[in-house]
Design an enzyme around this catalytic site. Structure first.
Site, short mmCIF file in Angstrom:
data_model
loop_
_atom_site.label_atom_id
_atom_site.label_comp_id
_atom_site.label_asym_id
_atom_site.label_seq_id
_atom_site.Cartn_x
_atom_site.Cartn_y
_atom_site.Cartn_z
N HIS A 18 0.83 -1.20 0.00
CA HIS A 18 0.00 0.00 0.00
C HIS A 18 0.87 1.25 0.00
CE1 HIS A 18 0.73 0.65 4.24
NE2 HIS A 18 0.09 -0.45 4.61
N HIS A 21 3.89 1.49 2.41
CA HIS A 21 5.07 0.74 1.99
C HIS A 21 5.79 1.48 0.86
CE1 HIS A 21 2.20 -2.77 3.02
NE2 HIS A 21 3.07 -2.73 4.00
N CYS A 126 -5.63 -14.92 25.02
CA CYS A 126 -6.90 -15.28 24.38
C CYS A 126 -6.64 -16.50 23.51
CB CYS A 126 -7.47 -14.14 23.55
SG CYS A 126 -8.89 -14.68 22.56
N CYS A 129 -7.46 -15.87 19.78
CA CYS A 129 -6.45 -15.09 19.06
C CYS A 129 -5.08 -15.77 19.08
CB CYS A 129 -6.25 -13.72 19.71
SG CYS A 129 -7.66 -12.64 19.66
N CYS A 144 -11.33 -10.33 25.77
CA CYS A 144 -10.56 -10.12 24.54
C CYS A 144 -11.27 -9.07 23.69
CB CYS A 144 -10.46 -11.44 23.76
SG CYS A 144 -9.94 -11.18 22.05
N HIS A 147 -12.65 -11.13 20.52
CA HIS A 147 -13.64 -12.19 20.73
C HIS A 147 -14.68 -11.87 21.81
CE1 HIS A 147 -10.36 -14.34 18.66
NE2 HIS A 147 -11.36 -14.98 18.10
N LYS A 295 -4.09 6.70 10.14
CA LYS A 295 -3.09 5.79 9.61
C LYS A 295 -3.81 4.79 8.70
CE LYS A 295 0.70 2.77 10.53
NZ LYS A 295 1.08 1.48 11.05
N LYS A 298 -6.01 -1.88 7.08
CA LYS A 298 -7.12 -2.67 6.55
C LYS A 298 -8.38 -2.38 7.34
CE LYS A 298 -5.42 -6.99 5.91
NZ LYS A 298 -5.33 -8.40 5.55
ZN LIG Z 1 -9.42 -13.15 21.08
#
Ligand SMILES: [Zn+2]
Length: 506
Positions: A18, A21, A126, A129, A144, A147, A295, A298
């Protein structure tokens, strides 16, 4: 003349290339092109970071092995850099065998120095994760953030790097290398981190599979930062080709973003000191190119693809914009309006217009043959100043200032033409003198602008009748007034940078 080794961060293959970079990679490219003009032996390294949990997860989600996944994304970076005319000398991937050898060598050296020990990592984890959290990252103090489930207290055997032992050594090193970090204010930030106290950090994971095993205890996989940082050594032969490694190390500049300063300016030199490797000579810390003040990421949905911008504004239009718009080190705000504005002002109106009017007048008043410049031209001092300021700016990794100095010479040359109005005068020695001055200024401008806009600089070079490649010129001699030979055909050609309508703006 000397040698000049520069690196970009290696880019994580969980995302496609992107604008962020592209920004750092173009800065490195321009900087190394400047050093090539100085006659330095240059090594410009970029590459991809391919290990770690996030890649393993992304690959799982895509139904691929992590290697298959990385093999699909890494070439997108190589292709993007080709399209952006990036003259990197090497492209390293952390999945390459040469990298693994270097990581193993560095790990062993730190281990043998007594700076790596086995300990217990305990923290809030987590399972969804597969990641540790610190308390203030949790939602409602217990859950989390992704989650929305309670995290667990988890303990794992990890190897640690004894960073705490390096506080004073790092401070002493920075004291004796006060110019190592540019811009200055980033150096103060680093000293602040170190003085705030350094804690040992974990360099291995047992729960992770995708990475480089710890050579003396392969149940552990090397933590991705220790792995990634080592790329700067792997690429020049550390642990494999001693002669080559000694020829290139220490690196002259690591170009990094401000978000990875702690890893690069604190952890990395400590790791090197432990292993008996000299720390880098310099770090040039850049800001972010923000999109709508955020910034790029995604999750923000504001990712700008640099290749779309090339289609839109041209390769050199884009390169010039990212180099000229924002002083390196500061955050910049990317807007399409700003891109068009700068393109029209600096490229269409200044450089493009100068070349067009010079070629037109030489065609009409000098029979299309460029006259030689006078040695006592009023533009000669402006050219000398442009070189001096540009050289100082590149030396400080300030491309925007180097280009500003170059564009001062463009403005001075346009002003010189407007004062003398050669288009109104009869052909003869007076017109020849003015046009010879303008052609000589354009010759120097082409050289000074070439790190930023290499293909445009070559076009200017050829249209004013110079032969060969502008990149083969060698500074400082090539920037001395009087190099334009005269007697060559000057070609008008199409507009270098056709003016863009502001209405294109969306
Ligand atoms: Zn998580």
């Amino acid at each position: 003349m000397g040698r000049f080794y520069v690196t970009t961060p290696i880019y994580y293959v969980n995302a496609r290339p992107h604008l962020g970079h592209a920004y750092t990679t173009i800065v490195g490219d321009a900087l190394t092109r400047w050093h090539r003009l100085l006659g330095d032996d240059v090594h410009y390294l970029t590459g991809t970071d391919e290990h770690g949990l996030k890649i393993q997860q992304a690959a799982d989600a895509a139904g691929k092995t992590p290697k298959e996944f990385a093999d699909e994304i890494a070439p997108l970076f190589e292709q993007a850099w080709k399209r952006l005319n990036i003259a990197n000398d090497d492209f390293i991937r952390t999945t390459e065998p040469r990298h693994r050898v270097a990581v193993e060598t560095l790990l062993r050296a730190c281990y043998e120095a007594g700076d790596i020990y086995l300990g217990t990592y305990s923290g809030l984890y987590c399972v969804g994760c597969e990641e540790y959290y610190v308390a203030d990252e949790l939602t409602n103090g217990t859950d989390c953030p992704i989650h929305k489930r309670p995290v667990e207290h988890f303990e794992e055997e990890n190897y640690f790097f004894r960073l705490s032992a390096f506080e004073q050594r790092l401070l002493d090193w920075y004291d004796s290398h006060p110019d190592a970090i540019v811009p200055d204010f980033r150096a103060n930030e680093v000293r602040g981190f170190i003085k705030g106290g350094l804690r040992d950090f974990s360099i291995s994971r047992r729960s992770l599979e995708w990475g480089i095993p710890i050579p003396w205890d392969p149940k552990h996989v090397t933590y991705v930062w220790f792995d990634a940082l080592t790329n700067y050594l792997s690429a020049v032969g550390y642990g494999q080709d001693d002669e080559r490694y000694r020829a290139w190390w220490p690196v002259d500049y690591h170009l990094i973003g401000k978000d990875i300063i702690r890893f690069h300016c604190v952890y990395w030199p400590a790791m090197l000191m432990s292993a008996g490797v000299e720390p880098p000579r310099g770090w040039a810390v850049g800001g972010w190119l923000l999109v709508d003040q955020e910034k790029m990421s995604k999750s923000m949905g504001n990712v700008v693809n640099p290749l779309d911008l090339i289609d839109d504004i041209g390769l050199d239009g884009f390169r010039y914009y990212v180099l000229a718009e924002t002083p390196y080190g500061q955050d910049g705000d990317f807007t399409r309006k700003g891109l068009i504005k700068r393109y029209n002002a600096d490229l269409a109106n200044n450089l493009g217009n100068l070349l067009a009017r010079v070629a037109t007048v030489v065609g009409k008043k000098c029979g299309g043959i460029g006259p030689r410049a006078a040695t006592d031209s009023p533009l000669a001092p402006a050219a000398a100043l442009a070189y001096e300021h540009a050289a100082a700016a590149w030396d400080n990794v300030q491309p925007s200032r180097a280009l500003e100095a170059t564009w001062q010479l463009i403005r001075a040359t346009n002003a010189h033409l407007e004062t003398n109005e050669p288009w109104k005068a009869e052909p003869g020695p007076v017109v020849d003198a003015v046009m010879g001055d303008a052609l000589e200024a354009l010759r120097i401008i082409a050289i000074l602008a070439s790190p930023a806009v290499p293909s445009t600089a070559q076009t200017v070079w050829e249209r004013i009748g110079m032969s060969g490649a502008v990149t083969d010129e060698r500074l400082p001699d090539a920037a001395r007034w009087g190099g334009y030979p005269g007697g060559a055909a000057v070609v008008k050609g199409e507009a270098l940078f056709p003016r863009r309508s502001d209405e294109d703006d969306s």
